[in-house]
Design an enzyme around this catalytic site. Structure first.
Site: not given
Length: 259
Positions: A153, A190
């Site tokens: 990521y 999130t």
């Protein structure tokens, strides 16, 4: 006057999290929004909820890592709405893992969706955007500091920042003067962030203690909301940012500023 009145926008990763919040904010501010996502379960419901609130939104299935899928979505958007003004690249893949434990396929998938998706999006949408259009790519503070247990990521988001700068310089040379910028979120509430807490907790700490330790690193003292990122995207996509290109707007509660 709404800030993006009359503009047409494609938002990738629009079915959840930051992408869904961005779709809602752009629609609220007057844009015709294409909710572009690989999820044919969540994506249509986001578009439907926007329409229920009086906005204009339409779902289109997009595999962000596939060039042909991009061509189909951009062509359909231009045909349906008569043009394209805004592209927001939110789609990503970023399963947790360290450099010594991450499977090869996880690394490859992170770059396929996160980085290839940004490249295909800028290339394909940029070719059909109207003069004065804006591209906003979603990066991450992980790109600046690294992430021990999220190597793919962090690396993919670093590539997004570099690609943003390079594309901004190229589009500035062209007659239609498309602006290209990035937003680098910090810790945002999130489902993906919750999964990150869970992955880090497996290293020997509870989820709650892991979350508390990470939040203590934020000077403002709390995790951000998806709407905080969506509002930053709105600014960069609007004509208010007409002299801004090739840069990143960090939205992290002061996380990167802490020594």
């Amino acid at each position: 006057m709404k800030r993006v009145e009359g503009k047409v926008a494609i938002v990738t990763g629009g079915a959840s999290g930051i992408g869904a919040a961005t779709c809602r904010v752009l629609a609220l501010e007057g844009a015709q929004v294409v909710v572009a996502d690989i999820s044919e379960r969540r994506g249509p419901s986001v578009a439907e909820s926007i329409r229920a609130d009086g906005g204009a939104a339409h779902f289109m299935r997009l595999d962000a890592g596939d060039a042909a899928s991009w061509r189909a979505v951009v062509d359909a958007t231009v045909e349906r709405f008569g043009g394209l003004d805004i592209l927001v690249n939110c789609a990503y893949s970023g399963k947790a893992g360290a450099v010594d434990t991450m499977p090869d396929e996880t690394w490859g998938q992170a770059f396929r969706v996160t980085t290839d998706g940004v490249f295909y999006g800028m290339k394909t949408a940029g070719a059909q955007m109207r003069a004065g259009g804006a591209i906003v790519n979603i990066a991450s503070v992980a790109a600046y500091r690294g992430s021990t247990h999220n190597v793919a990521y962090a690396a993919a988001k670093s590539a997004v920042i570099s690609a943003t700068r390079s594309a901004a310089m190229r589009f500035a040379e062209m007659p239609h003067k498309i602006r290209v910028n990035a937003v680098a979120p910090g810790m945002i509430q999130t489902p993906a962030l919750e999964k990150t807490f869970e992955a880090l907790a497996r290293q020997g700490r509870s989820v709650d203690s892991t979350k508390a330790a990470m939040v203590r690193q934020i000077p403002l003292g709390h995790v951000g909301a998806p709407e905080d990122i969506a509002r930053a995207v709105l600014f960069l996509a609007s004509d208010e940012a007409r002299y801004i290109t090739g840069t990143e707007l960090v939205v992290d509660g002061g996380f990167l500023a802490r020594w």
